[in-house]
Each structure stands twice: as C-alpha cells, then as structure tokens.
Motif scaffolding. Structure first.
Motif, PDB file in Angstrom:
ATOM      1  N   VAL A 177       0.807  -1.205  -0.100  1.00 34.20           N
ATOM      2  CA  VAL A 177       0.043   0.010  -0.021  1.00 34.20           C
ATOM      3  C   VAL A 177       0.910   1.103  -0.020  1.00 34.20           C
ATOM      4  O   VAL A 177       0.872   2.223  -0.837  1.00 34.20           O
ATOM      5  N   TYR A 178       1.659   1.356   0.973  1.00 37.76           N
ATOM      6  CA  TYR A 178       2.505   2.577   0.965  1.00 37.76           C
ATOM      7  C   TYR A 178       3.442   2.747  -0.263  1.00 37.76           C
ATOM      8  O   TYR A 178       3.363   3.896  -0.690  1.00 37.76           O
ATOM      9  N   PRO A 179       4.123   1.666  -0.701  1.00 43.31           N
ATOM     10  CA  PRO A 179       4.877   1.985  -1.802  1.00 43.31           C
ATOM     11  C   PRO A 179       3.996   2.428  -3.401  1.00 43.31           C
ATOM     12  O   PRO A 179       4.546   3.359  -3.877  1.00 43.31           O
ATOM     13  N   ALA A 180       3.073   1.856  -3.294  1.00 42.18           N
ATOM     14  CA  ALA A 180       2.056   2.253  -4.138  1.00 42.18           C
ATOM     15  C   ALA A 180       1.714   3.553  -4.003  1.00 42.18           C
ATOM     16  O   ALA A 180       1.618   4.585  -5.180  1.00 42.18           O
ATOM     17  N   LEU A 181       1.275   4.069  -2.991  1.00 34.57           N
ATOM     18  CA  LEU A 181       0.916   5.486  -2.762  1.00 34.57           C
ATOM     19  C   LEU A 181       2.035   6.636  -3.051  1.00 34.57           C
ATOM     20  O   LEU A 181       1.880   7.545  -3.449  1.00 34.57           O
ATOM     21  N   ALA A 182       3.203   5.879  -2.804  1.00 30.94           N
ATOM     22  CA  ALA A 182       4.327   6.873  -2.807  1.00 30.94           C
ATOM     23  C   ALA A 182       4.692   7.096  -4.355  1.00 30.94           C
ATOM     24  O   ALA A 182       5.392   8.113  -4.759  1.00 30.94           O
ATOM     25  N   ASP A 183       4.268   6.194  -5.168  1.00 28.09           N
ATOM     26  CA  ASP A 183       4.518   6.298  -6.649  1.00 28.09           C
ATOM     27  C   ASP A 183       3.414   7.093  -7.314  1.00 28.09           C
ATOM     28  O   ASP A 183       3.607   7.473  -8.554  1.00 28.09           O
ATOM     29  N   VAL A 184       2.503   7.563  -6.566  1.00 30.48           N
ATOM     30  CA  VAL A 184       1.415   8.473  -7.152  1.00 30.48           C
ATOM     31  C   VAL A 184       2.125   9.978  -7.602  1.00 30.48           C
ATOM     32  O   VAL A 184       2.407  10.420  -6.884  1.00 30.48           O
ATOM     33  N   PRO A 185       2.051  10.164  -8.883  1.00 29.04           N
ATOM     34  CA  PRO A 185       2.452  11.444  -9.321  1.00 29.04           C
ATOM     35  C   PRO A 185       1.534  12.724  -8.825  1.00 29.04           C
ATOM     36  O   PRO A 185       0.471  12.439  -8.256  1.00 29.04           O
ATOM     37  N   ASP A 186       2.156  13.714  -8.652  1.00 25.08           N
ATOM     38  CA  ASP A 186       1.597  15.165  -8.120  1.00 25.08           C
ATOM     39  C   ASP A 186       0.269  15.196  -8.591  1.00 25.08           C
ATOM     40  O   ASP A 186      -0.794  15.738  -7.804  1.00 25.08           O
ATOM     41  N   ALA A 187       0.055  14.988  -9.876  1.00 29.05           N
ATOM     42  CA  ALA A 187      -1.358  15.418 -10.422  1.00 29.05           C
ATOM     43  C   ALA A 187      -2.581  14.747  -9.794  1.00 29.05           C
ATOM     44  O   ALA A 187      -3.575  15.275  -9.922  1.00 29.05           O
ATOM     45  N   GLY A 188      -2.197  13.500  -9.444  1.00 27.88           N
ATOM     46  CA  GLY A 188      -3.398  12.654  -8.962  1.00 27.88           C
ATOM     47  C   GLY A 188      -3.101  12.433  -7.608  1.00 27.88           C
ATOM     48  O   GLY A 188      -3.818  11.408  -6.782  1.00 27.88           O
ATOM     49  N   TRP A 189      -2.184  13.091  -6.822  1.00 28.41           N
ATOM     50  CA  TRP A 189      -2.037  12.865  -5.441  1.00 28.41           C
ATOM     51  C   TRP A 189      -3.227  12.877  -4.424  1.00 28.41           C
ATOM     52  O   TRP A 189      -3.852  12.155  -3.546  1.00 28.41           O
ATOM     53  N   ALA A 190      -4.014  14.202  -4.763  1.00 30.32           N
ATOM     54  CA  ALA A 190      -5.106  14.467  -3.781  1.00 30.32           C
ATOM     55  C   ALA A 190      -6.039  13.492  -3.895  1.00 30.32           C
ATOM     56  O   ALA A 190      -6.681  12.903  -3.002  1.00 30.32           O
ATOM     57  N   THR A 191      -6.451  13.236  -5.072  1.00 27.61           N
ATOM     58  CA  THR A 191      -7.441  11.894  -5.423  1.00 27.61           C
ATOM     59  C   THR A 191      -7.135  10.466  -4.691  1.00 27.61           C
ATOM     60  O   THR A 191      -7.773   9.821  -4.199  1.00 27.61           O
ATOM     61  N   ALA A 192      -5.933  10.308  -5.195  1.00 26.42           N
ATOM     62  CA  ALA A 192      -5.373   8.978  -4.667  1.00 26.42           C
ATOM     63  C   ALA A 192      -5.049   9.019  -3.238  1.00 26.42           C
ATOM     64  O   ALA A 192      -5.621   7.724  -2.407  1.00 26.42           O
ATOM     65  N   HIS A 193      -4.672   9.810  -2.329  1.00 26.09           N
ATOM     66  CA  HIS A 193      -4.824  10.105  -0.879  1.00 26.09           C
ATOM     67  C   HIS A 193      -6.111   9.755  -0.368  1.00 26.09           C
ATOM     68  O   HIS A 193      -6.387   9.151   0.717  1.00 26.09           O
ATOM     69  N   GLU A 194      -7.021  10.550  -0.748  1.00 26.57           N
ATOM     70  CA  GLU A 194      -8.204  10.515  -0.373  1.00 26.57           C
ATOM     71  C   GLU A 194      -9.046   9.287  -0.495  1.00 26.57           C
ATOM     72  O   GLU A 194      -9.527   8.669   0.484  1.00 26.57           O
ATOM     73  N   ARG A 195      -8.817   8.784  -1.563  1.00 31.63           N
ATOM     74  CA  ARG A 195      -9.326   7.342  -1.720  1.00 31.63           C
ATOM     75  C   ARG A 195      -8.735   6.249  -0.921  1.00 31.63           C
ATOM     76  O   ARG A 195      -9.183   5.410  -0.261  1.00 31.63           O
ATOM     77  N   HIS A 196      -7.497   6.340  -0.771  1.00 33.57           N
ATOM     78  CA  HIS A 196      -6.597   5.577   0.265  1.00 33.57           C
ATOM     79  C   HIS A 196      -7.227   5.508   1.752  1.00 33.57           C
ATOM     80  O   HIS A 196      -7.543   4.647   2.078  1.00 33.57           O
ATOM     81  N   SER A 197      -7.533   6.915   2.047  1.00 34.58           N
ATOM     82  CA  SER A 197      -7.990   7.028   3.483  1.00 34.58           C
ATOM     83  C   SER A 197      -9.400   6.616   3.516  1.00 34.58           C
ATOM     84  O   SER A 197      -9.368   5.953   4.513  1.00 34.58           O
ATOM     85  N   ARG A 198     -10.193   6.740   2.708  1.00 36.65           N
ATOM     86  CA  ARG A 198     -11.484   6.454   2.790  1.00 36.65           C
ATOM     87  C   ARG A 198     -11.572   4.969   2.810  1.00 36.65           C
ATOM     88  O   ARG A 198     -12.410   4.308   3.605  1.00 36.65           O
ATOM     89  N   ARG A 199     -10.865   4.184   2.007  1.00 33.53           N
ATOM     90  CA  ARG A 199     -10.659   2.832   1.947  1.00 33.53           C
ATOM     91  C   ARG A 199     -10.125   2.023   3.251  1.00 33.53           C
ATOM     92  O   ARG A 199     -10.856   1.131   3.621  1.00 33.53           O
ATOM     93  N   ILE A 200      -9.291   2.801   3.738  1.00 35.88           N
ATOM     94  CA  ILE A 200      -8.180   1.933   4.667  1.00 35.88           C
ATOM     95  C   ILE A 200      -8.755   2.175   6.155  1.00 35.88           C
ATOM     96  O   ILE A 200      -8.673   1.225   6.984  1.00 35.88           O
TER      97      ILE A 200
END
Length: 142
Positions: free
Chosen positions: A28-51
């Motif tokens: 999970v964290y390695p995949a999250l760290a690979d998210v580019p800046d443009a998609g960060w806010a969406t990816a982090h929000e989805r991660h937080s909501r799902r986990i």
C-alpha cells in the motif's frame, strides 16, 4: 486448546494485524508513494476512505483482546510481550501515522517526500510492534 480464553483469540487477531501491517508496508505505502503530483489528492483521499474501516476492523478487536489477555492471563508467558508489541503498534498509529496522513492530505508537493518518509518509518515501527505482538501470542498459546 479451547476458545474460552483469550489466547487463541489473541493469536487470531495478532496474525490478522501482522498480515495487515505487512500488506500496508510492502504494497500500500509503496504504491501510494508512486502516485504523481497530479493525482495525489484523489489517490490519498481514496486510500484514506478505503483503509479507515479496515483499520477499525483490525485495531478495535486487537485492543479488546489485548485488554482481555492482560486481565485474564497477566502472569502467562507471552502476555506482556504481546501487550508491548500491540501497544507500540496502536500508539504509533494514533500518535504518528494518523496525524501524518492528515498532513499529507493537504501538504504541498514539496513537503510530501518528507512526510512519506516519516510515514514509512512509523510503519516500520508499527510492523515491528505487530511482529512482537504475534510472537507473544504464539508463546502464550504454546
């Protein structure tokens, strides 16, 4: 071994917790760290909501069974090892990982690498705690 005491339940929840921690640390964290800046806010929000529900499903039973074990088996071999490991994981989650995720939600891109390093370090501590907790549970059952 019967299911009437806390030992087998502690083994079950400690094993689930360890599996969860290893998945977060290795996937999970390695995949999250690979998210580019443009998609960060969406990816982090989805991660937080799902986990978040999964964290509750793991940590609430862990805390409950650790408390039960402390009361029912205070002198048993493995009890305090499991309690120490579980406490490290739970306290690190509450004091470091959760607040860091809060900061990551709104951090500018320049601050993100440092916050992610801190999060990975906290996760290593939580994973070590989960290992110690699981070892204590195995000793208790053994």
């Amino acid at each position: 071994m019967t299911l009437s005491g806390p030992a087998p339940w502690l083994l079950l929840v400690a094993g689930a917790h360890l599996g969860f921690q290893l998945t977060v640390a290795l996937v999970v964290y390695p995949a999250l760290a690979d998210v580019p800046d443009a998609g960060w806010a969406t990816a982090h929000e989805r991660h937080s909501r799902r986990i978040t529900p999964l964290v509750a499903a793991i940590y609430l039973p862990l805390v409950a069974v650790l408390a039960w074990t402390a009361v029912a088996e205070p002198g048993a071999e493995g009890t305090w090892l499991a309690l120490a490991g579980g406490a490290v994981a739970v306290l690190t989650t509450a004091a470091v990982a959760a607040p860091t995720h809060g900061r990551l939600a709104t951090a500018p891109p320049a601050e993100r690498p440092e916050l992610l390093r801190g999060l990975r370090l906290a996760d290593q501590v939580r994973t070590a705690g989960a290992v110690v907790c699981a070892v204590g549970a195995v000793v208790l059952v053994w």
